[in-house]
Design an enzyme around this catalytic site. Structure first.
Site, PDB file in Angstrom:
ATOM      1  N   LYS A 107       0.812  -1.222   0.000  1.00 35.52           N
ATOM      2  CA  LYS A 107       0.000   0.000   0.000  1.00 35.52           C
ATOM      3  C   LYS A 107       0.845   1.271   0.000  1.00 35.52           C
ATOM      4  CE  LYS A 107      -4.341  -1.933   1.502  1.00 35.52           C
ATOM      5  NZ  LYS A 107      -5.416  -2.030   2.499  1.00 35.52           N
ATOM      6  N   ARG A 167      -3.732 -10.086   5.003  1.00 36.34           N
ATOM      7  CA  ARG A 167      -4.154 -10.152   3.597  1.00 36.34           C
ATOM      8  C   ARG A 167      -3.005  -9.647   2.735  1.00 36.34           C
ATOM      9  NH1 ARG A 167      -6.555  -6.862  -0.271  1.00 36.34           N
ATOM     10  NH2 ARG A 167      -8.186  -7.856  -1.555  1.00 36.34           N
TER      11      ARG A 167
END
Length: 272
Positions: A218, A252
């Site tokens: 991210k 995740r």
């Protein structure tokens, strides 16, 4: 659910399978049924405990897909994985119709980034099917969430959100044992908010529910490390290690093989 998640025994790894043309990391890479299923099976072999299938990009500023588009992308892949594997399958969707058809195709978990807020039928679908649901915190929508997000106290505000959503789910008949919490790193958060969530993750253990954390590749990692998109793996693995140390039960990720080694080591240290 036939395929139970043993999250109290050890941290679990959720492998990301984007079957979209526009996801931020691998958009279009697994857009065909065959490639998607093969990748899911490879992640399972590499150590994934769950496969998370997504047919709609939730990257910042993305626009929603239509129900027909999402169904066309997701359902054949869920069916293909289930034909060849018994691994738990999660479907990343905010649409009740997609969740319903995915369950019928063999999915076990609904990963709703809206926290059961966008589709008024979603909670009933989850309750009736008795599947697990991931309730994620997000400020705004994927299209708007990174437009100047702000919190007075991000940890407290996420905790209040979880309390309200758990009560809402219970009122809809969703069993508490079927709820997974996700603080939504990167979803309507500033860099400092993401860091605080990881640092103070153990605050959410008070709910006695599994906590899912998704930091994989991210933007906040790139901003801190000065890395391009493809160069965020080291930061991802560091964030995964600290998240597990601070109480994450499910992580995740895109790179399951590397994550498996990190998770195994951190878990061994915690249990020493």
């Amino acid at each position: 659910m036939e395929r139970e998640l043993q999250w109290r025994d050890r941290p679990l790894i959720m492998g990301v399978l984007n079957v979209t043309p526009d996801s931020f990391l691998d958009g279009g890479k697994y857009a065909t049924r065959g490639k998607a299923v093969d990748h899911a099976l490879q992640m399972a072999e590499d150590g994934a405990d769950i496969i998370d299938v997504g047919g709609e990009s939730s990257r910042p500023f993305s626009k929603p897909a239509s129900i027909d588009e999402e169904l066309m992308r997701v359902i054949p892949v869920v069916e293909g994985i289930r034909e060849r594997s018994n691994i738990p399958i999660s479907v990343d969707t905010c649409k009740a119709n997609v969740a319903r058809e995915a369950y019928r195709a063999g999915a076990d978990i609904v990963n709703d980034i809206s926290g059961l807020r966008y589709d008024p039928e979603m909670a009933d679908v989850v309750s009736n099917a008795k599947v697990k649901v991931i309730i994620m915190h997000m400020k705004g929508t994927p299209e708007t969430m990174q437009t100047a997000p702000y919190y007075d106290d991000v940890i407290s505000e996420i905790g209040t959100f979880f309390e309200e959503r758990i009560q809402f789910a219970a009122a809809k008949g969703i069993e508490q044992d079927n709820i997974i919490l996700d603080p939504g790193i990167g979803f309507g958060k500033r860099v400092e908010d993401n860091l605080k969530i990881i640092k103070y993750l153990d605050v959410f253990k008070r709910f006695d529910l599994p906590i899912l954390v998704g930091t994989s590749m991210k933007g906040f990692i790139g901003k801190i490390t000065g890395s391009t998109l493809k160069g965020r793996i080291e930061g991802t693995l560091a964030s995964v290690a600290i998240a597990i140390w601070n109480g994450a039960d499910i992580v995740r990720v895109h790179d399951v093989k590397k994550t498996k080694k990190v998770v195994g080591l951190v878990d061994a240290i915690k249990k020493a």
